[in-house]
Design a protein around this motif. Structure first.
Motif, mmCIF file in Angstrom:
data_model
loop_
_atom_site.group_PDB
_atom_site.id
_atom_site.type_symbol
_atom_site.label_atom_id
_atom_site.label_comp_id
_atom_site.label_asym_id
_atom_site.label_seq_id
_atom_site.Cartn_x
_atom_site.Cartn_y
_atom_site.Cartn_z
ATOM 1 N N HIS A 157 0.844 -1.198 0.000
ATOM 2 C CA HIS A 157 0.000 0.000 0.000
ATOM 3 C C HIS A 157 0.879 1.247 0.000
ATOM 4 C CE1 HIS A 157 -3.513 2.460 0.962
ATOM 5 N NE2 HIS A 157 -2.772 3.067 1.863
ATOM 6 N N ARG A 159 0.282 5.712 -0.302
ATOM 7 C CA ARG A 159 -0.827 6.659 -0.269
ATOM 8 C C ARG A 159 -0.449 8.047 -0.803
ATOM 9 N NH1 ARG A 159 0.893 9.395 4.130
ATOM 10 N NH2 ARG A 159 1.847 7.752 5.350
ATOM 11 N N GLN A 187 -7.372 4.088 -5.284
ATOM 12 C CA GLN A 187 -8.501 4.755 -4.638
ATOM 13 C C GLN A 187 -8.278 6.252 -4.700
ATOM 14 O OE1 GLN A 187 -6.638 2.782 -1.966
ATOM 15 N NE2 GLN A 187 -7.816 0.897 -1.993
ATOM 16 N N PRO A 188 -9.106 6.990 -5.466
ATOM 17 C CA PRO A 188 -8.968 8.446 -5.475
ATOM 18 C C PRO A 188 -9.324 9.014 -4.110
ATOM 19 C CG PRO A 188 -10.753 7.731 -6.940
ATOM 20 C CD PRO A 188 -10.208 6.509 -6.302
ATOM 21 N N LEU A 189 -8.547 9.960 -3.643
ATOM 22 C CA LEU A 189 -8.832 10.565 -2.342
ATOM 23 C C LEU A 189 -9.846 11.682 -2.503
ATOM 24 C CD1 LEU A 189 -5.385 10.734 -0.564
ATOM 25 C CD2 LEU A 189 -6.929 8.820 -0.911
ATOM 26 N N ASN A 196 -4.552 6.754 -3.464
ATOM 27 C CA ASN A 196 -3.960 5.649 -2.719
ATOM 28 C C ASN A 196 -3.834 4.505 -3.703
ATOM 29 O OD1 ASN A 196 -4.062 6.977 -0.289
ATOM 30 N ND2 ASN A 196 -5.580 5.628 0.648
HETATM 31 C C1 LIG Z 1 -5.608 6.104 1.916
HETATM 32 O O1 LIG Z 1 -4.633 5.471 2.726
HETATM 33 C C2 LIG Z 1 -4.602 5.897 4.075
HETATM 34 C C3 LIG Z 1 -3.540 5.132 4.802
HETATM 35 O O2 LIG Z 1 -2.457 4.818 4.008
HETATM 36 C C4 LIG Z 1 -5.933 5.667 4.728
HETATM 37 O O3 LIG Z 1 -5.911 6.195 6.024
HETATM 38 C C5 LIG Z 1 -7.027 6.344 3.921
HETATM 39 O O4 LIG Z 1 -8.285 6.031 4.481
HETATM 40 C C6 LIG Z 1 -6.991 5.869 2.495
HETATM 41 N N1 LIG Z 1 -8.009 6.583 1.727
HETATM 42 C C7 LIG Z 1 -8.762 5.970 0.818
HETATM 43 C C8 LIG Z 1 -9.783 6.810 0.116
HETATM 44 O O5 LIG Z 1 -8.631 4.806 0.543
#
Ligand SMILES: *[C@@H]1O[C@H](CO)[C@@H](O)[C@H](O)[C@H]1NC(C)=O
Ligand SMILES: *[C@@H]1O[C@H](CO)[C@@H](O)[C@H](O)[C@H]1NC(C)=O
Ligand SMILES: *[C@@H]1O[C@H](CO)[C@@H](O)[C@H](O)[C@H]1NC(C)=O
Ligand SMILES: *[C@@H]1O[C@H](CO)[C@@H](O)[C@H](O)[C@H]1NC(C)=O
Ligand SMILES: *[C@@H]1O[C@H](CO)[C@@H](O)[C@H](O)[C@H]1NC(C)=O
Ligand SMILES: *[C@@H]1O[C@H](CO)[C@@H](O)[C@H](O)[C@H]1NC(C)=O
Length: 307
Positions: A157, A159, A187-189, A196
């Motif tokens: 993983h 991010r 996964q788009p933030l 991510n």
């Molecule tokens: C992205 O990754 C972080 C930890 O690495 C996590 O806290 C967060 O929820 C993730 N966001 C998504 C949208 O997956």
């Protein structure tokens, strides 16, 4: 989730990459970038009336005018003044533009136009492209079991990076994972353009082999690798065991030394008493008795705290 018996070694590798199409400036999302432009022509900038403006492919962004070196106009045409040019351009010849609060949309080609003495014609002094990225975090690997025997699942993983990148696996430092063994997700933030990224590798008989996961951000020229070491190759648990052994060893040494000291004191006192008995009053021997008990108590509490 993290079992104690493995160690993860992080390696930051900054890889050399070929720099053919790399005349572009690089901007990190949310930060600022400079689009460089230095006037190196022969015409004097101070004795002329000049207009200079920065354009993107689609729109004018910033315009300034100077009359014999003195600024008479300075307008940012971009929302919230995200662009800046030094005010002493004619004096320094530096027309570089600073673009702040970079967003992915800013990845474009920009040009600085200049015209002298209110001429109709202008010339392009500089053409600069901007590439935009955001740092991915160091990949983190977690290992899990599957229901199938001898099958291991690794989850890698990373991010918050841009642009979306792929995670690459290597088994035993050199081998590509078998085809079909890797599933990747992005996964788009929310409220940003960042991603991510996650990759799941399911392999057989990989329990005792190191596994590497790499994220490469080509825009920022960054490559981060994490190596997951199996049980036998680990470092930290060895250190942990060594320090446990040291603790036990030093405790034993302290107890033995304490006992020897205690015995020494007891014998010393006994010997003193024997030697002095004929000459001493009973009061004196009472005091000595108290001393011994106090010493013993002190030693007891010492060993208690150590153990
Ligand atoms: C992205 O990754 C972080 C930890 O690495 C996590 O806290 C967060 O929820 C993730 N966001 C998504 C949208 O997956
Ligand atoms: C990538 O980084 C390396 C090491 O920092 C550097 O030598 C190289 O010039 C960089 N390449 C580009 C295209 O920026
Ligand atoms: C001015 O700069 C351009 C590129 O930046 C270069 O090609 C040109 O030779 C320079 N001219 C002088 C007079 O230095
Ligand atoms: C325009 O004005 C701003 C301040 O209002 C200043 O920071 C900037 O350097 C000026 N730019 C030019 C090209 O004069
Ligand atoms: C610059 O502009 C001023 C007024 O706008 C004009 O009087 C002057 O002649 C101009 N200078 C040149 C060199 O064109
Ligand atoms: C891992 O690689 C080493 C040398 O690169 C090799 O000796 C070893 O056999 C490999 N192990 C497996 C399980 O492929």
């Amino acid at each position: 989730m993290t079992p104690r018996w493995f160690a993860v070694l992080l390696l930051g590798l900054v890889k050399q990459s070929s720099s053919e199409e790399d005349e572009c400036s690089v901007g990190v999302i949310g930060e600022s970038a400079i689009l460089p432009c230095i006037y190196n022509g022969t015409q004097s900038l101070l004795s002329a009336n000049i207009s200079a403006w920065w354009r993107s492919e689609t729109e004018e962004m910033l315009r300034a005018m100077w009359r014999q070196g003195e600024e008479i106009l300075n307008v940012s045409l971009l929302e919230s003044s995200r662009v800046l040019m030094p005010s002493l351009c004619p004096q320094t010849g530096d027309f570089s533009m600073t673009l702040t609060g970079i967003v992915p949309m800013d990845a474009k080609t920009y040009s600085l136009h200049i015209s002298f003495d209110d001429e109709e014609t202008s010339s392009v002094l500089c053409t600069v492209c901007l590439k935009v990225g955001a740092h991915f975090s160091f990949p983190v690997i977690q290992r899990g079991e599957t229901n199938v025997e001898h099958q291991t699942q690794f989850v890698c993983h990373s991010r918050g990076g841009y642009p979306q990148a792929a995670l690459h696996w290597l088994i035993n430092s050199t081998d590509q994972p078998p085809s079909g063994s890797v599933k990747a997700y992005a996964q788009p933030l929310q409220d940003s353009e960042l991603y991510n990224i996650t990759s799941v590798m399911t392999v057989s008989n990989a329990k005792h082999i190191p596994v590497t996961c790499t994220v490469e951000n080509r825009i920022l020229n960054e490559t981060f690798s994490t190596i997951y070491w199996p049980e036998e190759k680990q470092f930290s648990p060895v250190v942990a065991r060594a320090s446990e052994a040291m603790l036990v060893f030093s405790t034993v040494v302290i107890i033995i030394v304490s006992l020897l000291v205690a015995m020494g004191i007891v014998f010393q006192v006994k010997w003193d008493r024997e030697r002095r008995r004929p000459r001493l009053h009973e009061d004196d021997s009472d005091t000595e008795d108290t001393d011994i008990t106090m010493d013993m108590e002190h030693l007891d509490s010492l060993t208690d705290t150590v153990v």
